[in-house]
Design an enzyme around this catalytic site. Structure first.
Site, PDB file in Angstrom:
ATOM      1  N   GLY A 273       0.821  -1.224   0.000  1.00 19.16           N
ATOM      2  CA  GLY A 273       0.000   0.000   0.000  1.00 19.16           C
ATOM      3  C   GLY A 273       0.845   1.260   0.000  1.00 19.16           C
ATOM      4  O   GLY A 273       0.460   2.282  -0.596  1.00 19.16           O
TER       5      GLY A 273
ATOM      6  N   GLU B  46       8.735   8.292 -28.951  1.00 15.57           N
ATOM      7  CA  GLU B  46       9.962   8.046 -29.731  1.00 15.57           C
ATOM      8  C   GLU B  46       9.936   6.641 -30.364  1.00 15.57           C
ATOM      9  O   GLU B  46      10.971   5.991 -30.509  1.00 15.57           O
ATOM     10  CB  GLU B  46      11.200   8.282 -28.866  1.00 15.57           C
ATOM     11  CG  GLU B  46      11.147   9.683 -28.249  1.00 15.57           C
ATOM     12  CD  GLU B  46      12.452  10.383 -28.130  1.00 15.57           C
ATOM     13  OE1 GLU B  46      13.415   9.963 -28.790  1.00 15.57           O
ATOM     14  OE2 GLU B  46      12.499  11.386 -27.402  1.00 15.57           O
TER      15      GLU B  46
HETATM   16  N1  COS Z   1      18.611   6.942 -40.181  1.00 18.31           N
HETATM   17  C1  COS Z   1      18.677   7.552 -41.426  1.00 18.31           C
HETATM   18  N2  COS Z   1      17.851   7.214 -42.435  1.00 18.31           N
HETATM   19  C2  COS Z   1      16.920   6.265 -42.214  1.00 18.31           C
HETATM   20  C3  COS Z   1      16.787   5.626 -40.969  1.00 18.31           C
HETATM   21  C4  COS Z   1      17.695   5.984 -39.932  1.00 18.31           C
HETATM   22  N3  COS Z   1      17.618   5.418 -38.717  1.00 18.31           N
HETATM   23  N4  COS Z   1      15.768   4.756 -41.027  1.00 18.31           N
HETATM   24  C5  COS Z   1      15.261   4.816 -42.290  1.00 18.31           C
HETATM   25  N5  COS Z   1      15.964   5.741 -42.994  1.00 18.31           N
HETATM   26  C6  COS Z   1      15.779   6.080 -44.408  1.00 18.31           C
HETATM   27  C7  COS Z   1      15.773   4.817 -45.261  1.00 18.31           C
HETATM   28  O1  COS Z   1      17.094   4.455 -45.608  1.00 18.31           O
HETATM   29  C8  COS Z   1      14.960   5.251 -46.471  1.00 18.31           C
HETATM   30  O2  COS Z   1      15.810   5.989 -47.319  1.00 18.31           O
HETATM   31  P1  COS Z   1      15.590   6.036 -48.951  1.00 18.31           P
HETATM   32  O3  COS Z   1      14.464   6.966 -49.190  1.00 18.31           O
HETATM   33  O4  COS Z   1      16.889   6.580 -49.472  1.00 18.31           O
HETATM   34  O5  COS Z   1      15.311   4.640 -49.389  1.00 18.31           O
HETATM   35  C9  COS Z   1      13.943   6.188 -45.862  1.00 18.31           C
HETATM   36  O6  COS Z   1      14.481   6.653 -44.620  1.00 18.31           O
HETATM   37  C10 COS Z   1      12.597   5.539 -45.625  1.00 18.31           C
HETATM   38  O7  COS Z   1      12.788   4.463 -44.736  1.00 18.31           O
HETATM   39  P2  COS Z   1      11.682   3.311 -44.531  1.00 18.31           P
HETATM   40  O8  COS Z   1      11.308   2.735 -45.858  1.00 18.31           O
HETATM   41  O9  COS Z   1      12.200   2.385 -43.491  1.00 18.31           O
HETATM   42  O10 COS Z   1      10.437   4.160 -43.980  1.00 18.31           O
HETATM   43  P3  COS Z   1       9.019   3.679 -43.475  1.00 18.31           P
HETATM   44  O11 COS Z   1       8.008   4.650 -43.936  1.00 18.31           O
HETATM   45  O12 COS Z   1       8.808   2.236 -43.801  1.00 18.31           O
HETATM   46  O13 COS Z   1       9.070   3.892 -41.883  1.00 18.31           O
HETATM   47  C11 COS Z   1       9.452   3.421 -39.592  1.00 18.31           C
HETATM   48  C12 COS Z   1       9.949   3.334 -41.046  1.00 18.31           C
HETATM   49  C13 COS Z   1       8.101   2.761 -39.381  1.00 18.31           C
HETATM   50  C14 COS Z   1      10.505   2.661 -38.803  1.00 18.31           C
HETATM   51  C15 COS Z   1       9.408   4.921 -39.188  1.00 18.31           C
HETATM   52  O14 COS Z   1       8.328   5.579 -39.795  1.00 18.31           O
HETATM   53  C16 COS Z   1       9.322   5.114 -37.701  1.00 18.31           C
HETATM   54  O15 COS Z   1      10.332   5.068 -36.989  1.00 18.31           O
HETATM   55  N6  COS Z   1       8.103   5.362 -37.173  1.00 18.31           N
HETATM   56  C17 COS Z   1       7.935   5.740 -35.804  1.00 18.31           C
HETATM   57  C18 COS Z   1       8.020   7.217 -35.664  1.00 18.31           C
HETATM   58  C19 COS Z   1       8.247   7.624 -34.263  1.00 18.31           C
HETATM   59  O16 COS Z   1       9.122   7.102 -33.573  1.00 18.31           O
HETATM   60  N7  COS Z   1       7.474   8.588 -33.816  1.00 18.31           N
HETATM   61  C20 COS Z   1       7.551   9.044 -32.479  1.00 18.31           C
HETATM   62  C21 COS Z   1       8.012  10.431 -32.464  1.00 18.31           C
HETATM   63  S1  COS Z   1       8.066  10.956 -30.800  1.00 18.31           S
HETATM   64  S2  COS Z   1       9.478  12.247 -30.940  1.00 18.31           S
END
Ligand code: COS
Length: 386
Positions: free
Chosen positions: A338, A361
């Protein structure tokens, strides 16, 4: 576990612990009760150099490595997640993005003021309808001569009410999808930038969380080029997720320490509850989670300091440390009984504050998606790869 630390890292960690115990812990409970974002405390944290820990000294930072930064964030995270959130946003999201993507002129203009705490920054990625699918930004930016005009809305923005500078992610050409995004440096002190406090949060009551309306907001600067916005966001999140994980190590460790102390003092059935094996089992579970989380954070730090790719390892650390901290806070309340249900003990606040760490994030599900994609090389969001 400090056998792995250098003398300097041990010293910085001990100093951060003393600072957290003397300056933050005594105010955390009252700030949470009053829902007060303590800007005086933020100034003290800045004076310690913690807002620019990983920023080079030439730009006003402390020039520390990520391993040392992680140790600082662990101590601040144990003391108060609301103040740890300030560091995560200011240092990991805003400063690290400017350091990596800014021009020399931008670095000199923004970083010293952000590192010193003269300015606070916020990170405007999430929107009311855009969370995990971060590439799908609804906020629009159109060019108008030398400037850009931005319209849209942002949501869940830490420090949105207090920031002087906002990183605002916006779509310049919807046809281009994520390759049309840009990251604008926005002066918040202008008409049309309209933050409002979000009420009714479960925890982080000492933190400033805002929704932001963007109504013909002007910007003349961006980080990188048009089309770099998504990469700016993702690379910043690689640093932000690291700091959230490090803060959660602090909560796990705090849960162990508070539970051991309470279990040795509290007596039932004529003996300290810590002598009962069921209580010891709860403490052992928390200890394993704290140690494993810390080692995962250190591994990610080690890769970052060597300049090696670390997105996978950062997501592993973020996933494990945040889920562990949620479980540890729950278990620590169980040990306290508690007494753990009221804010006389920090476990009550940790339990409420830590819940958001598996959401912001990047949710735990997004971390698993990043890990799964990295290991399989398959991406269900690209139709022909599913
Ligand atoms: N660092 C640099 N570039 C990155 C990267 C990283 N960590 N991750 C992905 N990229 C790049 C990829 O290389 C790709 O580049 P190209 O366009 O040259 O091919 C591009 O970004 C797109 O990447 P991807 O195809 O993986 O994108 P998606 O739309 O599939 O999304 C996720 C990936 C879902 C992982 C992403 O949208 C994500 O992290 N979502 C969560 C967002 C989040 O955390 N929000 C909370 C914010 S609170 S501050």
């Amino acid at each position: 576990m400090d056998f792995a630390l250098t003398d300097e890292q041990r010293l910085v960690s001990e100093t951060a612990r003393r600072f957290a115990d003397n300056e933050i812990v005594p105010r955390a409970k009252e700030n949470a009760r009053r829902h007060h974002f303590d800007t005086d405390l933020v100034r003290s944290i800045a004076a310690q150099g913690y807002l620019g820990a990983i920023i080079p000294t030439e730009y006003g930072g402390a020039g520390l490595d990520h391993a040392t930064y992680g140790l600082i964030v662990e101590e601040i995270g144990r003391a108060d997640s609301a103040m740890r959130t300030v560091i995560s946003v200011q240092t990991s999201l805003v400063c690290s993005a400017i350091l990596r993507w800014g021009t020399e002129e931008q670095k000199r203009a923004y970083l010293p003021r952000l590192c010193s705490g003269e300015w606070l920054g916020c990170f405007g990625l999430t929107e009311p309808d855009t969370g995990s699918d971060a590439a799908n930004q609804r906020t629009r930016a159109r060019r108008d001569g030398d400037r850009w005009i931005i319209n849209g809305a942002k949501m869940w923005i830490s420090m949105g009410n207090h920031a002087k500078v906002a990183l605002v992610f916006a779509q310049t050409d919807p046809e281009l999808k994520h390759r049309g995004l840009a990251c604008f440096l926005v002066d918040t002190d202008q008409p049309g930038f309209e933050p409002a406090a979000i009420e009714g949060k479960m925890g982080l009551h000492g933190s400033d969380t805002a929704s932001i309306g963007l109504d013909d907001v002007e910007a003349t600067e961006m980080l990188g080029e048009v089309g770099d916005g998504f990469k700016v966001a993702m690379s910043a999140l690689d640093s932000g997720r690291f700091s959230v994980a490090a803060g959660c190590v602090g909560i796990c460790q705090g849960c162990v320490d508070e539970s051991v102390a309470y279990a040795k003092e509290r007596e039932q059935f004529g003996r300290p509850i810590g002598s009962f094996q069921l209580v010891q089992a709860m403490i052992a579970d928390m200890k394993v989670k704290a140690d494993a989380s810390r080692l995962l954070v250190w591994r990610a730090a080690w890769l970052k300091d060597r300049g090696e790719p670390n997105t996978l390892e950062t997501s592993v650390a973020k996933l494990y440390a945040t889920e562990s901290a949620v479980e540890c806070a729950n278990t620590a309340i169980q040990v306290h009984g508690g007494a753990g249900y009221v804010d006389d003990h920090p476990v009550e606040r940790w339990f409420r504050d830590v819940r958001v760490t598996t959401l912001y994030e990047g949710t735990s599900q997004i971390q698993k998606l990043i890990i799964g994609r990295a290991l399989t090389g398959l991406n269900a969001l690209v139709p022909d790869a599913a």
